[in-house]
Design a protein around this motif. Structure first.
Motif, PDB file in Angstrom:
ATOM      1  N   GLY A 243      26.189  15.691  19.496  1.00 12.05           N
ATOM      2  CA  GLY A 243      25.285  14.716  18.898  1.00 12.05           C
ATOM      3  C   GLY A 243      25.157  14.914  17.402  1.00 12.05           C
ATOM      4  N   LEU A 244      25.065  16.163  16.956  1.00  7.27           N
ATOM      5  CA  LEU A 244      24.982  16.427  15.522  1.00  7.27           C
ATOM      6  C   LEU A 244      26.270  16.028  14.807  1.00  7.27           C
ATOM      7  CD1 LEU A 244      23.191  19.897  15.447  1.00  7.27           C
ATOM      8  CD2 LEU A 244      22.262  17.686  14.768  1.00  7.27           C
ATOM      9  N   THR A 245      27.403  16.227  15.468  1.00  5.54           N
ATOM     10  CA  THR A 245      28.671  15.820  14.864  1.00  5.54           C
ATOM     11  C   THR A 245      28.743  14.313  14.689  1.00  5.54           C
ATOM     12  OG1 THR A 245      29.775  17.705  15.898  1.00  5.54           O
ATOM     13  CG2 THR A 245      31.168  15.926  15.114  1.00  5.54           C
ATOM     14  N   SER A 246      28.326  13.558  15.704  1.00  2.00           N
ATOM     15  CA  SER A 246      28.325  12.101  15.584  1.00  2.00           C
ATOM     16  C   SER A 246      27.349  11.632  14.523  1.00  2.00           C
ATOM     17  CB  SER A 246      27.988  11.472  16.938  1.00  2.00           C
ATOM     18  OG  SER A 246      26.685  11.853  17.356  1.00  2.00           O
ATOM     19  N   LEU A 247      26.206  12.320  14.413  1.00  2.00           N
ATOM     20  CA  LEU A 247      25.243  11.958  13.363  1.00  2.00           C
ATOM     21  C   LEU A 247      25.817  12.207  11.978  1.00  2.00           C
ATOM     22  CD1 LEU A 247      22.324  11.071  12.644  1.00  2.00           C
ATOM     23  CD2 LEU A 247      21.697  13.481  12.714  1.00  2.00           C
ATOM     24  N   PHE A 248      26.549  13.296  11.812  1.00  2.00           N
ATOM     25  CA  PHE A 248      27.157  13.595  10.520  1.00  2.00           C
ATOM     26  C   PHE A 248      28.235  12.579  10.181  1.00  2.00           C
ATOM     27  CE2 PHE A 248      30.400  15.753   7.953  1.00  2.00           C
ATOM     28  CZ  PHE A 248      29.630  16.153   6.869  1.00  2.00           C
ATOM     29  N   GLN A 249      28.994  12.133  11.174  1.00  2.00           N
ATOM     30  CA  GLN A 249      30.038  11.145  10.919  1.00  2.00           C
ATOM     31  C   GLN A 249      29.449   9.801  10.508  1.00  2.00           C
ATOM     32  OE1 GLN A 249      32.237  11.166  14.574  1.00  2.00           O
ATOM     33  NE2 GLN A 249      33.439  12.985  14.044  1.00  2.00           N
ATOM     34  N   GLU A 250      28.290   9.460  11.081  1.00  2.00           N
ATOM     35  CA  GLU A 250      27.679   8.171  10.768  1.00  2.00           C
ATOM     36  C   GLU A 250      26.884   8.203   9.469  1.00  2.00           C
ATOM     37  OE1 GLU A 250      25.306   7.111  14.082  1.00  2.00           O
ATOM     38  OE2 GLU A 250      26.990   6.973  15.487  1.00  2.00           O
ATOM     39  N   LYS A 251      26.168   9.314   9.225  1.00  3.38           N
ATOM     40  CA  LYS A 251      25.251   9.368   8.083  1.00  3.38           C
ATOM     41  C   LYS A 251      25.414  10.682   7.340  1.00  3.38           C
ATOM     42  CE  LYS A 251      21.923   6.396  10.443  1.00  3.38           C
ATOM     43  NZ  LYS A 251      20.518   6.186  10.859  1.00  3.38           N
ATOM     44  N   GLY A 252      26.652  10.993   7.009  1.00  2.00           N
ATOM     45  CA  GLY A 252      26.921  12.254   6.351  1.00  2.00           C
ATOM     46  C   GLY A 252      26.325  12.378   4.969  1.00  2.00           C
ATOM     47  N   SER A 253      26.077  11.253   4.283  1.00  2.00           N
ATOM     48  CA  SER A 253      25.512  11.300   2.936  1.00  2.00           C
ATOM     49  C   SER A 253      24.003  11.468   2.935  1.00  2.00           C
ATOM     50  CB  SER A 253      25.888  10.033   2.157  1.00  2.00           C
ATOM     51  OG  SER A 253      25.405   8.879   2.832  1.00  2.00           O
ATOM     52  N   PHE A 254      23.357  11.322   4.093  1.00  2.00           N
ATOM     53  CA  PHE A 254      21.909  11.480   4.195  1.00  2.00           C
ATOM     54  C   PHE A 254      21.616  12.947   4.549  1.00  2.00           C
ATOM     55  CE2 PHE A 254      22.775   7.052   4.868  1.00  2.00           C
ATOM     56  CZ  PHE A 254      21.730   6.386   4.244  1.00  2.00           C
ATOM     57  N   HIS A 255      21.528  13.759   3.502  1.00  2.00           N
ATOM     58  CA  HIS A 255      21.450  15.203   3.726  1.00  2.00           C
ATOM     59  C   HIS A 255      20.164  15.598   4.433  1.00  2.00           C
ATOM     60  CE1 HIS A 255      24.960  15.456   1.185  1.00  2.00           C
ATOM     61  NE2 HIS A 255      24.320  14.839   0.206  1.00  2.00           N
ATOM     62  N   GLY A 256      19.051  15.009   4.071  1.00  2.00           N
ATOM     63  CA  GLY A 256      17.792  15.347   4.723  1.00  2.00           C
ATOM     64  C   GLY A 256      17.807  15.005   6.195  1.00  2.00           C
ATOM     65  N   LEU A 257      18.442  13.895   6.542  1.00  2.00           N
ATOM     66  CA  LEU A 257      18.541  13.479   7.934  1.00  2.00           C
ATOM     67  C   LEU A 257      19.403  14.461   8.731  1.00  2.00           C
ATOM     68  CD1 LEU A 257      17.623  11.125   9.767  1.00  2.00           C
ATOM     69  CD2 LEU A 257      19.785  10.008   9.254  1.00  2.00           C
ATOM     70  N   ILE A 258      20.524  14.881   8.152  1.00  2.00           N
ATOM     71  CA  ILE A 258      21.402  15.836   8.822  1.00  2.00           C
ATOM     72  C   ILE A 258      20.689  17.174   9.012  1.00  2.00           C
ATOM     73  CG2 ILE A 258      23.582  17.080   8.676  1.00  2.00           C
ATOM     74  CD1 ILE A 258      23.875  14.089   9.166  1.00  2.00           C
ATOM     75  N   MET A 259      19.991  17.631   7.991  1.00  2.00           N
ATOM     76  CA  MET A 259      19.288  18.903   8.095  1.00  2.00           C
ATOM     77  C   MET A 259      18.146  18.840   9.105  1.00  2.00           C
ATOM     78  SD  MET A 259      20.927  20.982   6.278  1.00  2.00           S
ATOM     79  CE  MET A 259      22.106  21.047   4.931  1.00  2.00           C
ATOM     80  N   ALA A 260      17.493  17.695   9.201  1.00  2.00           N
ATOM     81  CA  ALA A 260      16.425  17.540  10.195  1.00  2.00           C
ATOM     82  C   ALA A 260      16.991  17.621  11.607  1.00  2.00           C
ATOM     83  CB  ALA A 260      15.695  16.221   9.978  1.00  2.00           C
ATOM     84  N   GLY A 261      18.144  16.983  11.839  1.00  2.00           N
ATOM     85  CA  GLY A 261      18.781  17.078  13.146  1.00  2.00           C
ATOM     86  C   GLY A 261      19.197  18.499  13.474  1.00  2.00           C
ATOM     87  N   ALA A 262      19.755  19.209  12.489  1.00  2.00           N
ATOM     88  CA  ALA A 262      20.155  20.599  12.722  1.00  2.00           C
ATOM     89  C   ALA A 262      18.944  21.483  12.983  1.00  2.00           C
ATOM     90  CB  ALA A 262      20.936  21.114  11.514  1.00  2.00           C
ATOM     91  N   ALA A 263      17.836  21.222  12.292  1.00  2.00           N
ATOM     92  CA  ALA A 263      16.623  22.012  12.514  1.00  2.00           C
ATOM     93  C   ALA A 263      16.078  21.796  13.918  1.00  2.00           C
ATOM     94  CB  ALA A 263      15.569  21.647  11.467  1.00  2.00           C
ATOM     95  N   MET A 264      16.081  20.549  14.402  1.00  2.00           N
ATOM     96  CA  MET A 264      15.607  20.289  15.755  1.00  2.00           C
ATOM     97  C   MET A 264      16.518  20.918  16.800  1.00  2.00           C
ATOM     98  SD  MET A 264      14.046  16.417  15.715  1.00  2.00           S
ATOM     99  CE  MET A 264      15.539  15.651  15.074  1.00  2.00           C
ATOM    100  N   ALA A 265      17.812  20.934  16.519  1.00  2.00           N
ATOM    101  CA  ALA A 265      18.746  21.560  17.459  1.00  2.00           C
ATOM    102  C   ALA A 265      18.577  23.070  17.491  1.00  2.00           C
ATOM    103  CB  ALA A 265      20.177  21.207  17.083  1.00  2.00           C
TER     104      ALA A 265
END
Length: 290
Positions: A243-265
């Motif tokens: 799920g985190l990989t797909s999120l990075f592929q879709e919104k890789g430029s949104f760093h805060g969003l990616i970090m929030a997903g990684a923090a929840m994981a």
């Protein structure tokens, strides 16, 4: 005439010895501090970035702490990831794989540690030899076998190929050497069967090593990425790593969003580490047990 004592007293360490010990301790703590710093800073950066609003992602020079903290990143990441489905899939797979793996592997370790039969050492070392083979070497043949059995894109494809582990067999066999054979022989004299001895005597005595292995394997299975990436296709069956990989592929430029997903994981792993870190430390000691 007085005679000299047979055993001469050992002279006390001089100032030079004490200074050497102090310098060694300072050097050790300095090296450990550098290692801890390099490991903790990226994790803290992930947490702080997850709370930064979008304008603060691209500021230069970057600021370590958020000026205006926000929870919007966590809300958007949860909606984009379907976080509850990913949590459910990942926790189920990690729990079932760890439980089955521990039971089968520890049963094999008990047999290797407490039974004598022809070819035991050869078979044990052959199992240990599989430990050094990288997964990348046999992942394609393994996928072909799973696909031929019709298990591709199913949970069984994640569970069945890892029903046992050479690492768990080795650790449990080492632990078996600490249990006296007289205890097992006494149970046999009293008429206890082998399965009764295993479930009612050996397992209760093995709680320390079982807890250690459970922590290790749950963390490894929770973070597993490569094998789920190969066998899973349906997004509804994805685990957190996919799920985190797909999120990075879709919104890789949104760093805060990616970090929030990684923090929840990372939340389940952080909880496990905080409450069960004693068993993680014991696992390091058990690996070298005679």
């Amino acid at each position: 005439m007085a005679t000299a004592p047979l055993v001469q007293p050992r002279p006390a360490p001089g100032p030079s010895a004490g200074a050497f010990i102090r310098r060694s301790l300072i050097l050790n703590y300095f090296i450990l501090g550098i290692g801890a710093f390099t490991m903790v800073v990226p994790f803290v950066w992930m947490i702080t970035t997850a709370f930064k609003p979008q304008p603060e992602w691209i500021t230069f020079p970057p600021k370590f702490l958020p000026v205006e903290p926000t929870l919007d990143n966590f809300q958007q990441a949860a909606e984009s990831l379907d976080i509850f489905t990913l949590y459910r899939n990942t926790l189920y797979i990690a729990f079932v794989k760890s439980l089955i793996n521990l039971y089968v592997s520890c049963l094999a370790g008990y047999v290797f540690g407490k039974f004598d039969f022809r070819g035991k050492d050869v078979l044990f070392y052959a199992i240990l030899a599989t430990w050094i083979i990288p997964f990348e070497v046999y992942m394609i043949p393994l996928y072909l076998m799973v696909n031929q059995q019709g298990m591709a894109d199913t949970r069984l494809a994640l569970i069945i190929p890892e029903l046992s582990s050479a690492y768990a067999i080795f650790m449990y066999r080492q632990f078996m050497f600490t249990i006296p054979n007289a205890l097992i022989d006494a149970a046999r004299i009293d008429g206890a069967g082998e399965w009764y001895i295993w479930h009612r005597i050996i397992i209760p005595l093995s709680i320390p090593v079982l807890a250690t292995l459970a922590v290790f394997y749950f963390m490894w299975n929770f973070n597993d990425f490569l094998w789920p990436l190969i066998v899973l296709v349906s997004p509804k069956k994805f685990v957190l790593s996919l799920g985190l990989t797909s999120l990075f592929q879709e919104k890789g430029s949104f760093h805060g969003l990616i970090m929030a997903g990684a923090a929840m994981a990372s939340i389940p792993i952080m909880i496990i580490f905080l409450f069960l870190q004693r068993y993680i430390t014991e696992g390091i000691a058990l690996s070298g047990m005679k």
